[in-house]
Design an enzyme around this catalytic site. Sequence first.
Site, PDB file in Angstrom:
ATOM      1  N   ASP A   1      -2.564   0.909   6.942  1.00  0.00           N
ATOM      2  CA  ASP A   1      -1.682   0.674   5.682  1.00  0.00           C
ATOM      3  C   ASP A   1      -0.957  -0.934   5.628  1.00  0.00           C
ATOM      4  OD1 ASP A   1      -1.110   4.040   4.814  1.00  0.00           O
ATOM      5  OD2 ASP A   1      -1.240   3.493   6.945  1.00  0.00           O
TER       6      ASP A   1
ATOM      7  N   GLU B   1      -1.480  -1.202  -4.910  1.00  0.00           N
ATOM      8  CA  GLU B   1      -2.535  -0.644  -5.152  1.00  0.00           C
ATOM      9  C   GLU B   1      -2.255   0.487  -6.117  1.00  0.00           C
ATOM     10  OE1 GLU B   1      -6.059   0.134  -2.299  1.00  0.00           O
ATOM     11  OE2 GLU B   1      -4.583   1.855  -1.814  1.00  0.00           O
TER      12      GLU B   1
ATOM     13  N   ASP C   1       0.810  -1.222   0.015  1.00  0.00           N
ATOM     14  CA  ASP C   1       0.011  -0.027  -0.027  1.00  0.00           C
ATOM     15  C   ASP C   1       0.781   1.180   0.026  1.00  0.00           C
ATOM     16  OD1 ASP C   1      -2.151   1.715   0.164  1.00  0.00           O
ATOM     17  OD2 ASP C   1      -2.345   1.489   2.200  1.00  0.00           O
TER      18      ASP C   1
END
Length: 163
Positions: free
Chosen positions: A140, A67, A7
């Site tokens: 995260d 992501e 992330d």
Amino acid sequence: MIILGIDPGIAIVGWGVIEFSGNKMKPLAYGAITTPAHTPITQRLKTIYDELSLIIDKYKPEAMAVEELFFNTNVKTAITVAHARGIVLLCASQKGVSDFEYTPLQVKQALTGYGRADKMQIQSMVKIMLGLNAVPKPDDTADALAIAICHAHSHNLSSKGYI
């Protein structure tokens, strides 16, 4: 298959490593790379690269799931996150790790079957699917594990000819 989920961010890069075999997933390690706010951006990016390199060297993932960048209104934040994301992708390339990108919608659908699932639903599914005692912190980190799980599902479907 060892999968590293990422992330990306400039202040916090969440990461999670899972082992996926058959239909079973096992967490190997997870955490966050953090960079102090008032550090020059070049040093922050170097820290992300260096720490991510160590993670890749230690766990030797076969795939890195990242992501895709999503932002609403703050263009300045999006640009700094894009810098960090670029460093993550560069690191994967230089280490010979195949990279795959997923949108937040794809991650939500893979974990819950619902593209508008909220953060708590995603975190609960990460905890359940990986058999963890608690939701990983910071958020995260849980998000990075969710991205790794999304790749495991996508890889599993594609290897069986469904995608």
